[in-house]
Design an enzyme around this catalytic site. Sequence first.
Site, PDB file in Angstrom:
ATOM      1  N   SER A  18      48.911  59.319  51.932  1.00  0.00           N
ATOM      2  CA  SER A  18      47.827  59.619  50.991  1.00  0.00           C
ATOM      3  C   SER A  18      46.488  59.089  51.502  1.00  0.00           C
ATOM      4  CB  SER A  18      48.127  58.980  49.632  1.00  0.00           C
ATOM      5  OG  SER A  18      49.417  59.313  49.192  1.00  0.00           O
ATOM      6  N   THR A  45      54.606  58.709  51.740  1.00  0.00           N
ATOM      7  CA  THR A  45      55.597  58.394  50.703  1.00  0.00           C
ATOM      8  C   THR A  45      55.487  59.352  49.528  1.00  0.00           C
ATOM      9  OG1 THR A  45      55.456  56.072  51.331  1.00  0.00           O
ATOM     10  CG2 THR A  45      56.391  56.558  49.154  1.00  0.00           C
ATOM     11  N   CYS A  46      54.256  59.543  49.047  1.00  0.00           N
ATOM     12  CA  CYS A  46      54.035  60.326  47.829  1.00  0.00           C
ATOM     13  C   CYS A  46      54.670  61.715  47.939  1.00  0.00           C
ATOM     14  CB  CYS A  46      52.531  60.429  47.581  1.00  0.00           C
ATOM     15  SG  CYS A  46      52.104  61.471  46.205  1.00  0.00           S
ATOM     16  N   CYS A  51      56.045  60.231  44.567  1.00  0.00           N
ATOM     17  CA  CYS A  51      55.556  60.924  43.360  1.00  0.00           C
ATOM     18  C   CYS A  51      56.092  62.354  43.195  1.00  0.00           C
ATOM     19  CB  CYS A  51      54.034  61.021  43.393  1.00  0.00           C
ATOM     20  SG  CYS A  51      53.173  59.740  44.300  1.00  0.00           S
ATOM     21  N   LYS A  54      59.962  62.870  43.017  1.00  0.00           N
ATOM     22  CA  LYS A  54      60.348  62.162  41.789  1.00  0.00           C
ATOM     23  C   LYS A  54      60.031  62.998  40.544  1.00  0.00           C
ATOM     24  CE  LYS A  54      57.426  59.868  39.698  1.00  0.00           C
ATOM     25  NZ  LYS A  54      56.893  58.534  39.784  1.00  0.00           N
ATOM     26  N   TYR A 180      58.536  50.416  37.676  1.00  0.00           N
ATOM     27  CA  TYR A 180      58.503  51.787  37.176  1.00  0.00           C
ATOM     28  C   TYR A 180      59.453  52.707  37.935  1.00  0.00           C
ATOM     29  CZ  TYR A 180      55.411  53.501  40.940  1.00  0.00           C
ATOM     30  OH  TYR A 180      54.892  53.889  42.147  1.00  0.00           O
ATOM     31  N   GLU A 184      62.214  54.998  36.144  1.00  0.00           N
ATOM     32  CA  GLU A 184      62.178  56.458  36.308  1.00  0.00           C
ATOM     33  C   GLU A 184      63.523  56.986  36.814  1.00  0.00           C
ATOM     34  OE1 GLU A 184      57.401  56.975  37.135  1.00  0.00           O
ATOM     35  OE2 GLU A 184      58.721  56.813  38.847  1.00  0.00           O
ATOM     36  N   GLY A 264      61.764  46.391  44.919  1.00  0.00           N
ATOM     37  CA  GLY A 264      60.483  46.061  45.540  1.00  0.00           C
ATOM     38  C   GLY A 264      60.263  46.809  46.831  1.00  0.00           C
ATOM     39  N   ASP A 305      48.958  51.189  50.291  1.00  0.00           N
ATOM     40  CA  ASP A 305      50.070  50.272  50.017  1.00  0.00           C
ATOM     41  C   ASP A 305      50.198  49.165  51.054  1.00  0.00           C
ATOM     42  OD1 ASP A 305      50.546  51.985  47.947  1.00  0.00           O
ATOM     43  OD2 ASP A 305      52.656  52.375  48.434  1.00  0.00           O
ATOM     44  N   HIS A 438      44.576  69.928  16.407  1.00  0.00           N
ATOM     45  CA  HIS A 438      45.709  69.949  15.490  1.00  0.00           C
ATOM     46  C   HIS A 438      46.543  71.206  15.655  1.00  0.00           C
ATOM     47  CE1 HIS A 438      47.887  68.803  11.906  1.00  0.00           C
ATOM     48  NE2 HIS A 438      47.793  70.067  11.493  1.00  0.00           N
ATOM     49  N   GLU A 443      46.085  63.876  18.823  1.00  0.00           N
ATOM     50  CA  GLU A 443      45.120  63.696  17.729  1.00  0.00           C
ATOM     51  C   GLU A 443      45.338  62.366  17.009  1.00  0.00           C
ATOM     52  OE1 GLU A 443      45.399  66.320  14.264  1.00  0.00           O
ATOM     53  OE2 GLU A 443      47.502  66.708  14.719  1.00  0.00           O
TER      54      GLU A 443
HETATM   55  C1  FAD Z   1      59.823  56.554  44.373  1.00  0.00           C
HETATM   56  C2  FAD Z   1      58.327  56.427  44.317  1.00  0.00           C
HETATM   57  C3  FAD Z   1      57.625  57.051  43.315  1.00  0.00           C
HETATM   58  C4  FAD Z   1      56.246  56.949  43.255  1.00  0.00           C
HETATM   59  N1  FAD Z   1      55.599  57.563  42.232  1.00  0.00           N
HETATM   60  C5  FAD Z   1      54.254  57.477  42.153  1.00  0.00           C
HETATM   61  C6  FAD Z   1      53.565  58.156  41.117  1.00  0.00           C
HETATM   62  O1  FAD Z   1      54.163  58.805  40.254  1.00  0.00           O
HETATM   63  N2  FAD Z   1      52.212  58.069  41.090  1.00  0.00           N
HETATM   64  C7  FAD Z   1      51.512  57.341  42.036  1.00  0.00           C
HETATM   65  O2  FAD Z   1      50.279  57.310  41.973  1.00  0.00           O
HETATM   66  N3  FAD Z   1      52.147  56.686  43.020  1.00  0.00           N
HETATM   67  C8  FAD Z   1      53.498  56.746  43.112  1.00  0.00           C
HETATM   68  N4  FAD Z   1      54.148  56.103  44.126  1.00  0.00           N
HETATM   69  C9  FAD Z   1      53.353  55.287  45.084  1.00  0.00           C
HETATM   70  C10 FAD Z   1      52.698  56.151  46.143  1.00  0.00           C
HETATM   71  O3  FAD Z   1      53.648  56.956  46.760  1.00  0.00           O
HETATM   72  C11 FAD Z   1      51.997  55.256  47.146  1.00  0.00           C
HETATM   73  O4  FAD Z   1      51.125  54.380  46.470  1.00  0.00           O
HETATM   74  C12 FAD Z   1      51.186  56.063  48.167  1.00  0.00           C
HETATM   75  O5  FAD Z   1      52.004  56.970  48.855  1.00  0.00           O
HETATM   76  C13 FAD Z   1      50.513  55.103  49.150  1.00  0.00           C
HETATM   77  O6  FAD Z   1      49.822  55.825  50.139  1.00  0.00           O
HETATM   78  P1  FAD Z   1      49.527  55.176  51.549  1.00  0.00           P
HETATM   79  O7  FAD Z   1      48.604  56.107  52.239  1.00  0.00           O
HETATM   80  O8  FAD Z   1      49.126  53.773  51.401  1.00  0.00           O
HETATM   81  O9  FAD Z   1      50.940  55.141  52.302  1.00  0.00           O
HETATM   82  P2  FAD Z   1      52.047  56.235  52.522  1.00  0.00           P
HETATM   83  O10 FAD Z   1      51.859  57.408  51.659  1.00  0.00           O
HETATM   84  O11 FAD Z   1      53.338  55.515  52.426  1.00  0.00           O
HETATM   85  O12 FAD Z   1      51.807  56.726  54.014  1.00  0.00           O
HETATM   86  C14 FAD Z   1      52.023  55.892  55.116  1.00  0.00           C
HETATM   87  C15 FAD Z   1      52.358  56.779  56.304  1.00  0.00           C
HETATM   88  O13 FAD Z   1      52.262  56.014  57.491  1.00  0.00           O
HETATM   89  C16 FAD Z   1      53.293  56.383  58.364  1.00  0.00           C
HETATM   90  N5  FAD Z   1      53.476  55.261  59.311  1.00  0.00           N
HETATM   91  C17 FAD Z   1      53.905  54.008  59.020  1.00  0.00           C
HETATM   92  N6  FAD Z   1      53.856  53.249  60.126  1.00  0.00           N
HETATM   93  C18 FAD Z   1      53.377  54.034  61.123  1.00  0.00           C
HETATM   94  C19 FAD Z   1      53.091  53.802  62.492  1.00  0.00           C
HETATM   95  N7  FAD Z   1      53.240  52.603  63.054  1.00  0.00           N
HETATM   96  N8  FAD Z   1      52.651  54.839  63.235  1.00  0.00           N
HETATM   97  C20 FAD Z   1      52.464  56.079  62.697  1.00  0.00           C
HETATM   98  N9  FAD Z   1      52.718  56.333  61.390  1.00  0.00           N
HETATM   99  C21 FAD Z   1      53.157  55.320  60.607  1.00  0.00           C
HETATM  100  C22 FAD Z   1      54.470  56.617  57.438  1.00  0.00           C
HETATM  101  O14 FAD Z   1      55.473  57.410  58.043  1.00  0.00           O
HETATM  102  C23 FAD Z   1      53.785  57.314  56.269  1.00  0.00           C
HETATM  103  O15 FAD Z   1      53.763  58.715  56.432  1.00  0.00           O
HETATM  104  C24 FAD Z   1      55.536  56.196  44.233  1.00  0.00           C
HETATM  105  C25 FAD Z   1      56.237  55.580  45.271  1.00  0.00           C
HETATM  106  C26 FAD Z   1      57.615  55.681  45.316  1.00  0.00           C
HETATM  107  C27 FAD Z   1      58.354  55.003  46.426  1.00  0.00           C
END
Ligand code: FAD
Length: 454
Positions: A18, A45-46, A51, A54, A180, A184, A264, A305, A438, A443
């Site tokens: 993201s 991850t998302c 997200c 899920k 959460y 979920e 976690g 993250d 309504h 509301e």
């Molecule tokens: C089950 C679950 C449900 C979730 N539901 C929600 C939700 O409903 N709403 C919400 O807002 N958030 C949700 N989240 C949280 C959300 O997914 C994260 O906050 C978000 O994806 C964080 O984005 P990011 O860019 O920090 O990391 P990420 O999206 O995790 O992207 C990191 C990327 O870096 C890549 N990477 C890692 N190390 C390396 C490396 N050394 N070299 C090259 N690439 C690498 C990984 O492969 C990954 O693609 C959820 C998370 C989980 C686990």
Amino acid sequence: MNSPAPFDFDFFVIGAGSGGVRAARMAAGFGAKVGIAEERYFGGTCVNVGCIPKKLFVYGSRVPHDHRVAEGYGWQGPAPSLDWPTLIANKNTEISRLNGVYRRLLEGAGCPILEDRAVLVDAHTVAVAGRHYTARHLLVATGGWPFVPDIPGKEHAITSNEAFFLPELPRRAVVVGGGYIAVEFAGILQGLGAEVSQIYRGDLFLRGFDQETREFLAGQMRHKGVDLRFGQDIARIEKRADGLHLTLRDGSTLACDVVLYATGRRPNTADLGLEQCGVQCDKTGAIVVDDTYRTNVPSIFAVGDVTNRVNLTPVALAEGMAVARRLFGGKETQVDYDYIPTAIFSQPPVGTVGYSEEEAQKRFGAIKVFTSTFTPLRYTVSAEKERSFMKMIVSASDDRVVGMHMCGEEAGEIMQGFAVAMRAGATKQQFDTTIGIHPSAAEEFVTMREPTRT
Ligand SMILES: Cc1cc2nc3c(=O)[nH]c(=O)nc-3n(C[C@H](O)[C@H](O)[C@H](O)COP(=O)(O)OP(=O)(O)OC[C@H]3O[C@@H](n4cnc5c(N)ncnc54)[C@H](O)[C@@H]3O)c2cc1C
């Protein structure tokens, strides 16, 4: 903006999730020469294990519930049965489509994509697949990864990552954790038809959220048949011929087919070259940044993250945009962390923005609390019941609405709009003079006349 020698790139991003994709695209849009490395999947991850899949699972798991509601409206016929492989295949197809969208967004922005793991070499250099690339600025957006605590038999447990690819729906599932994601998945698996126990070592799940809302959700989940066990933990997991046998801390046992740990996530900082570059991490392994997302090494930034602050997709996006704007757009942008609305896609869902009653009391002293518990209109003619709870917290000194919490159908959708009003500083009186839509559940938030307590 031309890339001044001696750098290969103006901006190099590690991680196409993201935060990383958004930062890369925006920086490229400002004219920067941008490179990005991704080792696993586009969208992070998302899109792949967060997200999006899920929420698709949540939609899928609501079908039996909706079918039972439909009976109250006169619809007859056998209950539909689940073909698990179809659910997984259709989910995978949608995720692949989104992977393609993310790839094309990056390609369209002119960012070369290196599909491999990147590690930091020094303050301006990354290594990807044995080659070194230099950049004026580096962004670490590597996200987080779930972990299972060290208990005997931990190898038999799965995390949310694997839960999205199970070969079949477990008949009996145990979800461990009180955050959460655990809540979920308990709802998803129960809705899809599994017998679900949720084990959490604290006295009530969703620590940090409004206490009364947490209690309300626990009641609704128990009513649906989720076996919630608080103040409990697993001591040992054994695999036997008939499934997994869990021994709990109090000596009791529980049998299941799948045990899902959602206890976690850790920032993805191991073996990333951070130490070698002198980038400071905290004791959880999260990269420490200032309010411009700069680490203690001035050319290295981190968002999302991996900084383990507010681990939500829209926050990672906002942080990524702030970095790109500041470095290449000539704009100082601060992400405002106040009043971030969030939803828990539990069953029923929770939507929340602002302070919990407990926090508001500490912060504002005198508060007024308005609550409402009701059966939504949709359930009045149905044997299937799901109650809703709404709560509004008002600072008594200036009448400002400082907390809104809802557990009930469409809570996430409802709360997004109210979050705008709250961020704009709306008072209770302004809520009261707003005409309701309504009949709707929303509301209720503009018709709460008498406080439940002050
Ligand atoms: C089950 C679950 C449900 C979730 N539901 C929600 C939700 O409903 N709403 C919400 O807002 N958030 C949700 N989240 C949280 C959300 O997914 C994260 O906050 C978000 O994806 C964080 O984005 P990011 O860019 O920090 O990391 P990420 O999206 O995790 O992207 C990191 C990327 O870096 C890549 N990477 C890692 N190390 C390396 C490396 N050394 N070299 C090259 N690439 C690498 C990984 O492969 C990954 O693609 C959820 C998370 C989980 C686990």
